[in-house]
Design a protein around this motif. Structure first.
Motif, mmCIF file in Angstrom:
data_model
loop_
_atom_site.group_PDB
_atom_site.id
_atom_site.type_symbol
_atom_site.label_atom_id
_atom_site.label_comp_id
_atom_site.label_asym_id
_atom_site.label_seq_id
_atom_site.Cartn_x
_atom_site.Cartn_y
_atom_site.Cartn_z
ATOM 1 N N ASP A 263 39.607 34.155 37.291
ATOM 2 C CA ASP A 263 40.641 33.281 37.003
ATOM 3 C C ASP A 263 41.877 33.992 37.419
ATOM 4 O O ASP A 263 42.116 35.043 37.175
ATOM 5 C CB ASP A 263 40.867 32.993 35.125
ATOM 6 C CG ASP A 263 41.551 31.715 35.045
ATOM 7 O OD1 ASP A 263 42.925 31.712 35.622
ATOM 8 O OD2 ASP A 263 41.254 30.846 34.440
ATOM 9 N N THR B 71 46.394 35.524 35.109
ATOM 10 C CA THR B 71 46.213 36.869 34.426
ATOM 11 C C THR B 71 45.883 36.585 32.868
ATOM 12 O O THR B 71 45.232 37.096 32.352
ATOM 13 C CB THR B 71 47.410 37.886 34.587
ATOM 14 O OG1 THR B 71 47.492 38.151 36.281
ATOM 15 C CG2 THR B 71 46.954 39.117 34.281
ATOM 16 N N LEU C 103 42.721 35.186 32.046
ATOM 17 C CA LEU C 103 41.521 36.117 32.321
ATOM 18 C C LEU C 103 41.467 36.951 31.294
ATOM 19 O O LEU C 103 40.242 37.473 30.703
ATOM 20 C CB LEU C 103 42.113 36.764 33.686
ATOM 21 C CG LEU C 103 40.804 37.707 34.199
ATOM 22 C CD1 LEU C 103 39.668 36.945 34.737
ATOM 23 C CD2 LEU C 103 41.411 38.418 35.526
ATOM 24 N N ASN D 134 38.390 37.668 28.803
ATOM 25 C CA ASN D 134 37.949 38.865 28.868
ATOM 26 C C ASN D 134 37.417 39.548 27.489
ATOM 27 O O ASN D 134 36.569 40.012 27.080
ATOM 28 C CB ASN D 134 38.457 39.793 29.763
ATOM 29 C CG ASN D 134 37.915 41.159 29.997
ATOM 30 O OD1 ASN D 134 36.853 41.371 29.765
ATOM 31 N ND2 ASN D 134 38.678 42.128 30.367
ATOM 32 N N ALA E 53 35.899 41.181 35.265
ATOM 33 C CA ALA E 53 36.913 40.194 35.398
ATOM 34 C C ALA E 53 37.584 40.293 36.594
ATOM 35 O O ALA E 53 37.781 41.543 37.259
ATOM 36 C CB ALA E 53 37.838 40.334 34.366
ATOM 37 N N GLU F 220 40.650 38.374 39.506
ATOM 38 C CA GLU F 220 41.562 37.312 39.674
ATOM 39 C C GLU F 220 41.376 36.239 40.844
ATOM 40 O O GLU F 220 42.271 35.471 41.031
ATOM 41 C CB GLU F 220 43.008 37.821 39.779
ATOM 42 C CG GLU F 220 43.323 38.274 38.583
ATOM 43 C CD GLU F 220 44.850 38.857 38.364
ATOM 44 O OE1 GLU F 220 45.498 38.895 39.364
ATOM 45 O OE2 GLU F 220 45.376 39.286 37.320
#
Length: 145
Positions: free
Chosen positions: A23, A26, A29, A33, A45, A47
């Motif tokens: 994703d 941030t 994400l 996570n 994870a 970005e």
């Protein structure tokens, strides 16, 4: 000394299972996570698609058991493209979920046509947990076995 009541300690559904999440936001994400790790999953994870591929390549060649990606990613890429790339890299049809806030007919059509599960934002955590469990459930093995 305190003893834990075994019935009060829930079994973590994802213990030891590697999941890739992608994703480009941030905050989203990080939240995803934390949530997946709380469920016992091991999380890679990223970005972007490129970052996910780089991390996967340097992770010792272990294939993920699921991919969760946002539909719209950086560099004009989509989660569908990222999933295709990762599947080709590991040589397996890794169960995958697209999470999207996109309401455009074209974007939703592409995501659904790719054969991955599509979830519309916002996704309640219990729903995501159930969809993930079904996606990674080995064929012929009952849930929780």
């Amino acid at each position: 000394m305190l003893k834990a009541n075994r019935a009060a300690c829930p079994t973590l559904p994802g213990v030891g299972i590697l999941i890739i999440i992608i994703d480009d936001e941030t905050t989203v994400l990080c939240a995803l996570n934390v949530l997946l790790e709380a469920w016992g999953y091991r999380v890679l994870a990223a970005e972007s698609e490129r970052e996910a591929v780089d991390k996967l390549s340097s992770a010792g060649g272990e294939a993920p058991e699921a991919i969760v990606a946002d539909y719209r990613l950086r560099e004009g890429r989509t989660g569908v493209e990222a999933i295709r790339h990762i599947r080709a890299l590991v040589g397996a049809e890794v169960p995958s979920i697209i999470i999207t806030g996109d309401t455009s007919t074209e974007g939703l059509r592409e995501a659904r046509a790719s054969g991955v599960t599509v979830l519309q934002k916002p996704v309640p955590p219990p729903h995501l947990q159930a969809v993930l469990a079904r996606a990674i459930q080995p064929a012929g093995r009952p849930a929780g076995a």
